[in-house]
Design a protein around this motif. Structure first.
Motif, PDB file in Angstrom:
ATOM      1  N   LYS A  17       0.622  -1.064  -0.268  1.00 30.01           N
ATOM      2  CA  LYS A  17       0.203  -0.138   0.283  1.00 30.01           C
ATOM      3  C   LYS A  17       0.334   1.456  -0.128  1.00 30.01           C
ATOM      4  CE  LYS A  17      -2.939   2.300   3.234  1.00 30.01           C
ATOM      5  NZ  LYS A  17      -4.727   2.447   2.365  1.00 30.01           N
ATOM      6  N   GLY A  18       0.432   2.650  -0.614  1.00 32.64           N
ATOM      7  CA  GLY A  18       0.838   3.118  -0.454  1.00 32.64           C
ATOM      8  C   GLY A  18       1.455   4.038   0.514  1.00 32.64           C
ATOM      9  N   GLY A  19       2.679   5.125   0.921  1.00 34.33           N
ATOM     10  CA  GLY A  19       3.349   5.427   2.695  1.00 34.33           C
ATOM     11  C   GLY A  19       3.515   3.608   3.040  1.00 34.33           C
ATOM     12  N   GLU A 198      -0.897  -2.117  11.248  1.00 33.71           N
ATOM     13  CA  GLU A 198      -1.736  -1.212  10.567  1.00 33.71           C
ATOM     14  C   GLU A 198      -3.328  -1.992  10.330  1.00 33.71           C
ATOM     15  OE1 GLU A 198      -1.675   3.383   9.814  1.00 33.71           O
ATOM     16  OE2 GLU A 198       0.214   3.154  11.545  1.00 33.71           O
ATOM     17  N   GLU A 199      -4.648  -1.784  11.333  1.00 34.92           N
ATOM     18  CA  GLU A 199      -5.746  -2.346  10.403  1.00 34.92           C
ATOM     19  C   GLU A 199      -5.649  -2.876   9.315  1.00 34.92           C
ATOM     20  OE1 GLU A 199      -8.940  -2.254  12.193  1.00 34.92           O
ATOM     21  OE2 GLU A 199     -10.029  -3.072  11.003  1.00 34.92           O
ATOM     22  N   MET A 200      -5.595  -1.549   8.598  1.00 35.47           N
ATOM     23  CA  MET A 200      -6.292  -1.524   6.751  1.00 35.47           C
ATOM     24  C   MET A 200      -4.934  -1.246   5.905  1.00 35.47           C
ATOM     25  SD  MET A 200      -8.665  -0.553   7.510  1.00 35.47           S
ATOM     26  CE  MET A 200      -9.581  -0.269   5.589  1.00 35.47           C
ATOM     27  N   GLU A 204      -5.798  -4.684   3.518  1.00 34.29           N
ATOM     28  CA  GLU A 204      -4.753  -4.194   2.142  1.00 34.29           C
ATOM     29  C   GLU A 204      -4.079  -5.821   1.187  1.00 34.29           C
ATOM     30  OE1 GLU A 204      -3.801  -1.348  -0.685  1.00 34.29           O
ATOM     31  OE2 GLU A 204      -5.469  -0.185   0.547  1.00 34.29           O
ATOM     32  N   TRP A 229       6.232  -0.545  15.939  1.00 33.36           N
ATOM     33  CA  TRP A 229       7.080  -0.518  17.093  1.00 33.36           C
ATOM     34  C   TRP A 229       7.955  -1.538  18.778  1.00 33.36           C
ATOM     35  CZ3 TRP A 229       6.333   5.190  18.245  1.00 33.36           C
ATOM     36  CH2 TRP A 229       6.428   4.756  19.506  1.00 33.36           C
ATOM     37  N   TYR A 256       1.446   3.810  26.988  1.00 33.90           N
ATOM     38  CA  TYR A 256       1.414   4.328  25.790  1.00 33.90           C
ATOM     39  C   TYR A 256       2.640   3.602  25.036  1.00 33.90           C
ATOM     40  CZ  TYR A 256       1.553   7.903  21.297  1.00 33.90           C
ATOM     41  OH  TYR A 256       1.810   8.088  20.216  1.00 33.90           O
ATOM     42  N   HIS A 257       4.009   3.783  25.267  1.00 36.55           N
ATOM     43  CA  HIS A 257       4.534   2.253  24.519  1.00 36.55           C
ATOM     44  C   HIS A 257       3.477   1.005  24.388  1.00 36.55           C
ATOM     45  CE1 HIS A 257       7.636   5.240  24.044  1.00 36.55           C
ATOM     46  NE2 HIS A 257       8.115   4.025  23.220  1.00 36.55           N
ATOM     47  N   GLU A 259       0.752   0.039  24.617  1.00 35.76           N
ATOM     48  CA  GLU A 259      -0.618   0.035  23.442  1.00 35.76           C
ATOM     49  C   GLU A 259      -0.285  -0.112  22.863  1.00 35.76           C
ATOM     50  OE1 GLU A 259      -3.367  -0.816  24.139  1.00 35.76           O
ATOM     51  OE2 GLU A 259      -4.400  -0.020  22.015  1.00 35.76           O
ATOM     52  N   ARG A 262       1.122  -2.919  21.876  1.00 36.24           N
ATOM     53  CA  ARG A 262       0.043  -4.225  21.536  1.00 36.24           C
ATOM     54  C   ARG A 262      -0.412  -4.478  19.700  1.00 36.24           C
ATOM     55  NH1 ARG A 262      -4.926  -4.928  21.765  1.00 36.24           N
ATOM     56  NH2 ARG A 262      -5.051  -2.883  21.817  1.00 36.24           N
ATOM     57  N   ARG A 263      -0.802  -3.064  19.697  1.00 33.83           N
ATOM     58  CA  ARG A 263      -1.459  -2.830  18.734  1.00 33.83           C
ATOM     59  C   ARG A 263      -0.741  -4.194  17.650  1.00 33.83           C
ATOM     60  NH1 ARG A 263      -4.509   2.290  17.637  1.00 33.83           N
ATOM     61  NH2 ARG A 263      -3.327   3.597  19.402  1.00 33.83           N
ATOM     62  N   GLU A 266      -0.889  -7.763  17.501  1.00 28.31           N
ATOM     63  CA  GLU A 266      -2.023  -7.832  16.870  1.00 28.31           C
ATOM     64  C   GLU A 266      -2.184  -8.562  15.494  1.00 28.31           C
ATOM     65  OE1 GLU A 266      -5.326  -5.900  19.061  1.00 28.31           O
ATOM     66  OE2 GLU A 266      -5.819  -5.543  17.449  1.00 28.31           O
ATOM     67  N   PHE A 284      10.385   1.186  13.511  1.00 29.18           N
ATOM     68  CA  PHE A 284       9.980   1.911  13.313  1.00 29.18           C
ATOM     69  C   PHE A 284      11.325   2.978  13.451  1.00 29.18           C
ATOM     70  CE2 PHE A 284       8.266   5.809  15.678  1.00 29.18           C
ATOM     71  CZ  PHE A 284       7.501   6.412  14.366  1.00 29.18           C
TER      72      PHE A 284
END
Lengths: 308, 384
Positions: A17-19, A198-200, A204, A229, A256-257, A259, A262-263, A266, A284
């Motif tokens: 995906k782009g980006g 990331e989910e999206m 894709e 991360w 914050y780190h 979470e 964790r994401r 996942e 990252f």
């Protein structure tokens, strides 16, 4: 350094995906192969390419130019591939250029489906089979292509086959047959899918992998998850942070780190489950800019992932 | 003080959310739409491929392109406000369009089943963009909403989006057909015999290399498309007018990645050149300010090894926050005060409820005080 299942192929199409950092992964793969003393060519397909920012060297042109002693870079643009093709037919450069400037001709070229993309692929195939020197060794051991983003990559990669099917008996059709054979040869060619956690983007990536498997234009190679991360805390620390008073700003930083990590985990687990491959993860860029030192860390991470 | 998008959301009729891939455009479009709805406007949001959780939050869980009313009554906005969400299905829109403008059912079927149509419709540069605009036109002319918020496909160039209708027409226009009928018309103006002879040579070579049937097939495809062109062209012109109307504004979404911000600045210049007004820039997913607070004296006793790690983690967030500020300044300098720049901190978790979306909306535009409740200041962070 030991063998590298990914870098032992001859042609890698880096897509996603782009980006997500396709150019960064392209540069990382190229540098990693370079460090294995391979002769490497990096191919950029768009004028907005970022390879120069990442690798340095001259602005990539239509002929391979040296960035490092065994590392070349070239930019292949569809329009230019078409121009060269017409030059070959016409032998008069000014006429070719006049033709290409005419908007009507652009329409015709665009209406002949995939002709430009196909010509780009044939140029890449020609570079793959190029020989050099007294012993006629391959000019390049590995070609890494910074390919179009998801939406355009399947049409791009399957163009050669489409041309073969549409014009089976013509000379272009025969050329297309050779190109699609090279692309479909698992031993030589693979698509490197790049994702981020990331989910999206993961959705894709899963779709892209499925349609790549379906079209069989190019074998699905390794999966790279970029910009992951980092895991900073051990289980005990994580448990302590989760129970501590979040009004303390340092505890908030820790949470914050946790979470974010964790994401990321996942999503990596989803990719692993859906695609049944172990992704290579790249860290990252925590420094403020994506700089040379970070690129070195990425190369080290890639080598580490392959060694383990 | 922080700038917000209040003025844009209250006055415009169409807001286009534009920007590259992976910047959070879809979520921001939904939040913009909700913010405007809470400010009392009747809003429609056109969204492309939202994340599952966002879909759940908007009540779009089951697939389908039918508009859905989003239940915002419980969120306490101004009276009169409403929000409708529609998902965009580019492929379906394209097929629908062919079916609408084709002179007969038979003609429509002939086009839809043509393998060149299938090949071309999926890959035409800009067909997705064109279809987003087509759907926008359909909703805008129905005149049922005060504001339409459009999530656009990722593009690196503003013109790719704005000129999508025009390019689509050019590609399929009868010009291409006339070339196939009389190839030498390509070199209009040039007219010399040598040029024509050369051109004939090219076309003969092309035919030899591609096989004759291809050109014939292209011609067949184009001439069956010719019947649609009148309808397509009128639409394209109408869409063009809508986009350039003063009641339309673009909101650009970008991350704080230096490369992405660079692209955003270039994008802005193109928008300006193309005559589309920029309503604002959203600098998305910056480091939450609450994480950058310093306090003397510890409230909690933290074990030294963990303390060391946490300090290092915060140093890194500081670096990222520095980058956010530099990018913010860079955007402001490029815009020269012509539009607000709104920094939106990264959320602690993905948007999964309307409530989550509302807290995001509150970053984009000031939430109006509920009409029946006394206004009170919202405290953003709790201090001991």
């Amino acid at each position: 350094m030991g063998p590298h299942p990914m870098l032992d192929r001859r042609l890698l199409f880096v897509t996603g995906k782009g980006g997500v950092g396709k150019s960064v992964v392209t540069a990382t793969l190229a540098l990693s192969a370079f460090r294995r003393r391979k002769k490497v060519l990096v191919v950029e397909l768009s004028p907005q390419g970022r390879l120069r920012e990442l690798l340095g060297g001259p602005v990539p042109g239509s002929e391979p130019a040296e960035i490092l002693p065994r590392l070349d870079c070239v930019r292949i643009e569809p329009r230019q591939a078409l121009e060269e093709f017409l030059d070959g037919i016409l032998h008069v450069r000014t006429l070719t250029q006049r033709l290409l400037r005419s908007s009507s001709f652009s329409i015709l070229a665009a209406a002949a489906p995939g002709i430009e993309e196909f010509l780009v692929l044939s140029k890449i195939a020609a570079l793959e089979s190029a020989r050099a020197g007294f012993k006629r060794r391959p000019r390049y051991d590995l070609i890494v292509v910074d390919s179009p983003a998801t939406g355009h990559s399947i049409p791009f990669l399957s163009t050669a086959r489409a041309v073969t099917e549409m014009m089976p008996t013509s000379s272009i059709g025969r050329m297309a047959h050779e190109v699609s054979a090279l692309l479909a040869d698992e031993a030589r060619t693979a698509a490197v899918l790049v994702s981020i956690a990331e989910e999206m983007v993961v959705n894709e990536t899963i779709e892209l992998a499925a349609s790549l498997r379906e079209t069989r234009a190019v074998a699905l190679g390794p999966l790279v998850v970029n910009a992951v991360w980092p895991a900073r805390f051990d289980a005990g620390e994580a448990a302590w942070l989760s129970a501590a008073d979040v009004r303390d700003p340092l505890v908030a930083v820790g949470r914050y780190h946790l979470e974010k990590r964790r994401r990321a985990e996942e999503q990596i687990a989803r990719l692993r489950g859906e695609l049944r491959v172990d992704p290579i993860t790249l860290p990252f860029a925590l420094s403020a800019e994506l700089d040379r030192p970070h690129l070195r860390r990425l190369v080290a991470a890639l080598d580490g992932a392959v060694a383990s | 003080m922080t700038e917000r998008l209040d003025a844009v959301l209250d006055s415009k009729k169409i807001v286009l959310c534009v920007g590259g891939g992976g910047v959070g455009k879809t979520t921001i479009s939904a939040a913009i739409a909700l913010a405007a709805a809470l400010r009392g406007r009747k809003v429609a949001v056109l969204t492309i491929d939202p994340a599952k959780r966002l879909k759940d939050a908007l009540g779009l869980a089951d697939l389908g392109a039918e508009p859905r009313a989003v239940p915002i009554a419980a969120l306490g906005g101004r009276p009169g406000g409403s929000l409708t969400a529609t998902m965009l299905d580019a492929k379906r829109t394209f097929d629908d369009l062919v079916a609408r403008f084709a002179p007969s059912l038979d003609a429509a079927e002939r086009i839809l089943s043509n393998r060149l149509y299938q090949f071309v419709s999926g890959r035409l540069a800009g067909s997705q963009e064109y279809m987003a605009l087509e759907k926008l036109y359909e909703i805008a002319t129905a005149n049922e909403y005060d504001l339409i918020v459009v999530d656009t496909p990722p593009t690196h160039h503003a013109l790719d989006f704005l000129d999508a209708p025009r390019r689509m027409i050019d590609l399929l226009s009868s010009r291409a057909i006339s070339i196939l009928r009389s190839p030498s018309s390509i070199l209009f103006g040039a007219g010399s015999r040598i040029a024509q002879a050369a051109l004939d040579a090219i076309l003969r070579a092309l035919e030899r290399m591609t096989g004759l049937s291809l050109l014939a097939e292209v011609a067949d495809f184009l001439s069956s498309f010719e019947s649609l062109l009148g309808g397509f062209r009128d639409r394209a012109d109408a869409v063009r007018r809508i986009l350039r109307d003063p009641s339309t504004a673009a909101v650009m979404v970008t991350s704080a990645e230096p490369l992405t911000v660079g692209e955003a600045v270039a994008f802005y210049r193109e928008l300006e050149g193309a005559g589309l007004a920029l309503g604002g820039v959203v600098l998305n997913r910056t480091v939450p300010p609450s994480l950058l607070e310093r306090r003397h004296g510890r409230a909690t006793a933290i074990a030294p090894p963990l303390l060391k790690k946490l300090r290092e983690a915060r140093r890194e967030l500081d670096l990222l926050a520095d980058r956010d500020r530099r990018m913010d300044a860079e955007l402001r300098a490029a815009l020269g005060g012509s539009a607000p720049v709104v920094a939106v901190p990264a959320l602690a978790r993905d948007v999964r409820t309307l409530e989550d979306l509302r807290s995001l909306a509150a970053r984009l535009a000031a939430p109006p005080p509920p009409s029946n409740v006394r206004a009170f200041p919202v405290r953003e962070s709790v201090r001991p």
